[in-house]
Design a protein around this motif. Structure first.
Motif, PDB file in Angstrom:
ATOM      1  N   ALA A 287       0.826  -1.211   0.000  1.00  0.00           N
ATOM      2  CA  ALA A 287       0.000   0.000   0.000  1.00  0.00           C
ATOM      3  C   ALA A 287       0.857   1.257   0.000  1.00  0.00           C
ATOM      4  O   ALA A 287       1.941   1.306   0.599  1.00  0.00           O
ATOM      5  CB  ALA A 287      -0.919   0.019   1.215  1.00  0.00           C
ATOM      6  N   SER A 288       0.362   2.298  -0.670  1.00  0.00           N
ATOM      7  CA  SER A 288       1.026   3.595  -0.724  1.00  0.00           C
ATOM      8  C   SER A 288       0.317   4.589   0.180  1.00  0.00           C
ATOM      9  O   SER A 288      -0.717   4.284   0.781  1.00  0.00           O
ATOM     10  CB  SER A 288       1.041   4.129  -2.163  1.00  0.00           C
ATOM     11  OG  SER A 288      -0.287   4.444  -2.579  1.00  0.00           O
ATOM     12  N   HIS A 289       0.852   5.790   0.242  1.00  0.00           N
ATOM     13  CA  HIS A 289       0.300   6.835   1.109  1.00  0.00           C
ATOM     14  C   HIS A 289      -1.110   7.242   0.684  1.00  0.00           C
ATOM     15  O   HIS A 289      -2.012   7.352   1.515  1.00  0.00           O
ATOM     16  CB  HIS A 289       1.220   8.056   1.066  1.00  0.00           C
ATOM     17  CG  HIS A 289       0.968   9.071   2.127  1.00  0.00           C
ATOM     18  ND1 HIS A 289       1.426   8.926   3.422  1.00  0.00           N
ATOM     19  CD2 HIS A 289       0.298  10.264   2.108  1.00  0.00           C
ATOM     20  CE1 HIS A 289       1.068   9.970   4.149  1.00  0.00           C
ATOM     21  NE2 HIS A 289       0.375  10.794   3.378  1.00  0.00           N
ATOM     22  N   ALA A 290      -1.307   7.459  -0.615  1.00  0.00           N
ATOM     23  CA  ALA A 290      -2.587   7.955  -1.111  1.00  0.00           C
ATOM     24  C   ALA A 290      -3.691   6.906  -1.052  1.00  0.00           C
ATOM     25  O   ALA A 290      -4.869   7.250  -1.194  1.00  0.00           O
ATOM     26  CB  ALA A 290      -2.433   8.469  -2.544  1.00  0.00           C
ATOM     27  N   GLN A 291      -3.348   5.643  -0.823  1.00  0.00           N
ATOM     28  CA  GLN A 291      -4.372   4.610  -0.753  1.00  0.00           C
ATOM     29  C   GLN A 291      -5.106   4.591   0.581  1.00  0.00           C
ATOM     30  O   GLN A 291      -6.045   3.814   0.751  1.00  0.00           O
ATOM     31  CB  GLN A 291      -3.755   3.232  -1.042  1.00  0.00           C
ATOM     32  CG  GLN A 291      -3.420   3.029  -2.516  1.00  0.00           C
ATOM     33  CD  GLN A 291      -2.879   1.646  -2.816  1.00  0.00           C
ATOM     34  OE1 GLN A 291      -1.987   1.139  -2.134  1.00  0.00           O
ATOM     35  NE2 GLN A 291      -3.411   1.019  -3.855  1.00  0.00           N
ATOM     36  N   PHE A 292      -4.718   5.462   1.500  1.00  0.00           N
ATOM     37  CA  PHE A 292      -5.452   5.567   2.762  1.00  0.00           C
ATOM     38  C   PHE A 292      -6.677   6.462   2.623  1.00  0.00           C
ATOM     39  O   PHE A 292      -7.442   6.635   3.561  1.00  0.00           O
ATOM     40  CB  PHE A 292      -4.527   6.059   3.874  1.00  0.00           C
ATOM     41  CG  PHE A 292      -3.623   4.986   4.400  1.00  0.00           C
ATOM     42  CD1 PHE A 292      -3.931   4.319   5.571  1.00  0.00           C
ATOM     43  CD2 PHE A 292      -2.479   4.610   3.705  1.00  0.00           C
ATOM     44  CE1 PHE A 292      -3.113   3.314   6.056  1.00  0.00           C
ATOM     45  CE2 PHE A 292      -1.655   3.603   4.171  1.00  0.00           C
ATOM     46  CZ  PHE A 292      -1.973   2.943   5.353  1.00  0.00           C
ATOM     47  N   GLY A 293      -6.847   7.048   1.458  1.00  0.00           N
ATOM     48  CA  GLY A 293      -8.045   7.806   1.108  1.00  0.00           C
ATOM     49  C   GLY A 293      -8.299   7.599  -0.371  1.00  0.00           C
ATOM     50  O   GLY A 293      -7.579   6.846  -1.038  1.00  0.00           O
ATOM     51  N   ASP A 294      -9.319   8.253  -0.883  1.00  0.00           N
ATOM     52  CA  ASP A 294      -9.623   8.155  -2.311  1.00  0.00           C
ATOM     53  C   ASP A 294      -9.571   9.556  -2.910  1.00  0.00           C
ATOM     54  O   ASP A 294     -10.582  10.270  -2.954  1.00  0.00           O
ATOM     55  CB  ASP A 294     -11.009   7.527  -2.512  1.00  0.00           C
ATOM     56  CG  ASP A 294     -11.063   6.099  -2.009  1.00  0.00           C
ATOM     57  OD1 ASP A 294     -10.384   5.237  -2.607  1.00  0.00           O
ATOM     58  OD2 ASP A 294     -11.767   5.831  -1.018  1.00  0.00           O
ATOM     59  N   TYR A 295      -8.361   9.954  -3.349  1.00  0.00           N
ATOM     60  CA  TYR A 295      -8.183  11.296  -3.899  1.00  0.00           C
ATOM     61  C   TYR A 295      -7.156  11.336  -5.021  1.00  0.00           C
ATOM     62  O   TYR A 295      -6.679  12.390  -5.405  1.00  0.00           O
ATOM     63  CB  TYR A 295      -7.795  12.280  -2.793  1.00  0.00           C
ATOM     64  CG  TYR A 295      -6.555  11.903  -1.998  1.00  0.00           C
ATOM     65  CD1 TYR A 295      -5.292  12.331  -2.387  1.00  0.00           C
ATOM     66  CD2 TYR A 295      -6.654  11.131  -0.844  1.00  0.00           C
ATOM     67  CE1 TYR A 295      -4.165  11.998  -1.662  1.00  0.00           C
ATOM     68  CE2 TYR A 295      -5.537  10.779  -0.100  1.00  0.00           C
ATOM     69  CZ  TYR A 295      -4.294  11.214  -0.515  1.00  0.00           C
ATOM     70  OH  TYR A 295      -3.173  10.869   0.209  1.00  0.00           O
ATOM     71  N   GLY A 296      -6.840  10.168  -5.563  1.00  0.00           N
ATOM     72  CA  GLY A 296      -5.908  10.123  -6.673  1.00  0.00           C
ATOM     73  C   GLY A 296      -4.463  10.110  -6.215  1.00  0.00           C
ATOM     74  O   GLY A 296      -4.173  10.114  -5.019  1.00  0.00           O
ATOM     75  N   PRO A 297      -3.521  10.096  -7.159  1.00  0.00           N
ATOM     76  CA  PRO A 297      -2.095  10.046  -6.815  1.00  0.00           C
ATOM     77  C   PRO A 297      -1.622  11.323  -6.143  1.00  0.00           C
ATOM     78  O   PRO A 297      -2.206  12.390  -6.323  1.00  0.00           O
ATOM     79  CB  PRO A 297      -1.419   9.839  -8.172  1.00  0.00           C
ATOM     80  CG  PRO A 297      -2.391  10.393  -9.166  1.00  0.00           C
ATOM     81  CD  PRO A 297      -3.749  10.102  -8.616  1.00  0.00           C
ATOM     82  N   GLN A 298      -0.547  11.187  -5.376  1.00  0.00           N
ATOM     83  CA  GLN A 298       0.007  12.319  -4.635  1.00  0.00           C
ATOM     84  C   GLN A 298       1.499  12.426  -4.922  1.00  0.00           C
ATOM     85  O   GLN A 298       2.221  11.420  -4.943  1.00  0.00           O
ATOM     86  CB  GLN A 298      -0.240  12.125  -3.134  1.00  0.00           C
ATOM     87  CG  GLN A 298       0.116  13.317  -2.273  1.00  0.00           C
ATOM     88  CD  GLN A 298      -0.419  13.172  -0.851  1.00  0.00           C
ATOM     89  OE1 GLN A 298      -1.055  12.187  -0.502  1.00  0.00           O
ATOM     90  NE2 GLN A 298      -0.159  14.169  -0.024  1.00  0.00           N
ATOM     91  N   ALA A 299       1.957  13.652  -5.155  1.00  0.00           N
ATOM     92  CA  ALA A 299       3.371  13.878  -5.466  1.00  0.00           C
ATOM     93  C   ALA A 299       4.263  13.354  -4.353  1.00  0.00           C
ATOM     94  O   ALA A 299       3.998  13.579  -3.169  1.00  0.00           O
ATOM     95  CB  ALA A 299       3.621  15.370  -5.688  1.00  0.00           C
ATOM     96  N   GLY A 300       5.319  12.657  -4.724  1.00  0.00           N
ATOM     97  CA  GLY A 300       6.283  12.146  -3.758  1.00  0.00           C
ATOM     98  C   GLY A 300       5.942  10.784  -3.198  1.00  0.00           C
ATOM     99  O   GLY A 300       6.740  10.204  -2.447  1.00  0.00           O
ATOM    100  N   ASP A 301       4.775  10.267  -3.528  1.00  0.00           N
ATOM    101  CA  ASP A 301       4.353   8.977  -2.988  1.00  0.00           C
ATOM    102  C   ASP A 301       5.065   7.837  -3.707  1.00  0.00           C
ATOM    103  O   ASP A 301       5.616   8.003  -4.807  1.00  0.00           O
ATOM    104  CB  ASP A 301       2.834   8.845  -3.140  1.00  0.00           C
ATOM    105  CG  ASP A 301       2.242   7.762  -2.249  1.00  0.00           C
ATOM    106  OD1 ASP A 301       2.993   7.176  -1.432  1.00  0.00           O
ATOM    107  OD2 ASP A 301       1.027   7.507  -2.346  1.00  0.00           O
TER     108      ASP A 301
END
Length: 328
Positions: A287-301
């Motif tokens: 799992a990545s950082h942005a997968q803890f919510g539903d808001y699309g990809p996040q820079a630096g993840d």
């Protein structure tokens, strides 16, 4: 050199910026400001209008200021003095900084399935105000609520799907809407939630990323309250800002992702020293950082190696198990 009436002509100061050039620069900055406002509204409309109104107000102020600047820039003094020129330069610099901050504060707008999870049905009632989202079980709710702080700049609706299983399990969930999407601007939100829900006599406080850092501050301050205390602390890809290993007296769980590029596995491991020794650490493999919510990809993840559905399911299961253990 003299003029026709024998009075000396003014000698231009080559070190003084031309008023015309400054006027054009001011206009360019104003147009850029309007462009940023339009970009924020078009690219993150849902996050802007569904979040705390502070950012919408900021966009309005920015647009009004830009229009006023454009208007004033066409009324140019014939010969501005040195201090007036310096003032204009300072305003241009301040305007450019304001535009940069406004652009940076654009929220990460929620995407499906979070938006679908925001719809009330036979199991969950969803209500929104300017400062929070409340998800309530339609059946008789338990007496332990969950208060949640979103990550920085993330649309609070983005957590509806991952937190909804808690509501279906019988727990009221309150998601804070933070001014400008910054959790530190919502330090009083937990107390407000407790006051608004006197039917709940205990709270698990949680948060994602920066939201988890602020949740730790709030839980640490309220873990010994006589009325509606914090009875648990839940980190989503997050960790405390300082050592709360002895001051915090309630159970803690840390749920993190192995591919998180922001709250990295190294950060999470280092946080063990700052948390109570009985803290439960759950790592969602892939799992990545942005997968803890539903808001699309996040820079630096990082790059996830499991699907959003798989990550969401495991995160929700870990959260439900933790809250159930506390509420009995």
């Amino acid at each position: 050199m003299t003029s026709a009436d024998d009075s000396p002509l003014p000698i231009p100061d080559p070190t003084r910026p031309r008023a015309g050039a400054l006027a054009w620069i001011s206009r360019l900055v104003a147009v850029a400001a309007l462009g940023v406002v339009a970009w924020a509204l078009v690219s993150a409309w849902g996050g802007v209008v569904s979040g705390h109104p502070a950012y919408l107000v900021l966009l309005g102020v920015t647009a009004i200021g830009a229009i006023a600047t454009l208007t004033v820039s066409f009324v140019r003094p014939a010969r501005p003095g040195r201090w007036r020129v310096a003032g204009r330069i300072a305003l241009v610099v301040a305007g450019a900084a304001w535009i940069a901050i406004t652009a940076w504060l654009r929220p990460y707008a929620a995407v499906e399935p979070a938006l679908d999870a925001m719809i009330s049905d036979a199991q969950v009632t969803v209500a929104e105000s300017a400062t929070d989202i409340v998800l309530t079980p339609t059946a008789e709710p338990g007496t332990t609520g969950v208060f949640f702080q979103p990550g920085a700049l993330v649309d609070p609706r983005a957590y509806a799907a991952v937190l909804r299983p808690l509501v279906e399990d019988g727990h009221t969930v309150v998601i804070a809407k933070q001014p400008l999407g910054i959790a530190f601007f919502a330090l009083g939100a937990f107390d407000a939630a407790r006051g608004a829900h006197p039917e709940l006599d205990a709270w698990v406080v949680g948060g994602h990323s920066l939201g988890g850092t602020v949740a730790a501050i709030q839980a640490d301050a309220a873990d010994s309250d006589a009325t509606a205390p914090a009875t648990g602390l839940m980190f989503f890809a997050s960790y405390p800002a300082g050592d709360i290993s002895t001051s915090l007296t309630v159970p803690v769980t840390s749920i993190s992702g192995s591919e998180d590029g922001l709250s990295t596995p190294e950060n999470i491991d280092a946080s063990r020293a700052d948390l109570p020794p009985d803290t439960v650490f759950t790592v969602i493999e892939g799992a990545s950082h942005a997968q803890f919510g539903d808001y699309g990809p996040q820079a630096g993840d990082g790059t996830p190696t499991i699907t959003n559905v798989q990550a969401r399911s495991q995160i929700s299961d870990a959260a439900v198990a933790f809250v159930d253990a506390i509420s009995g």
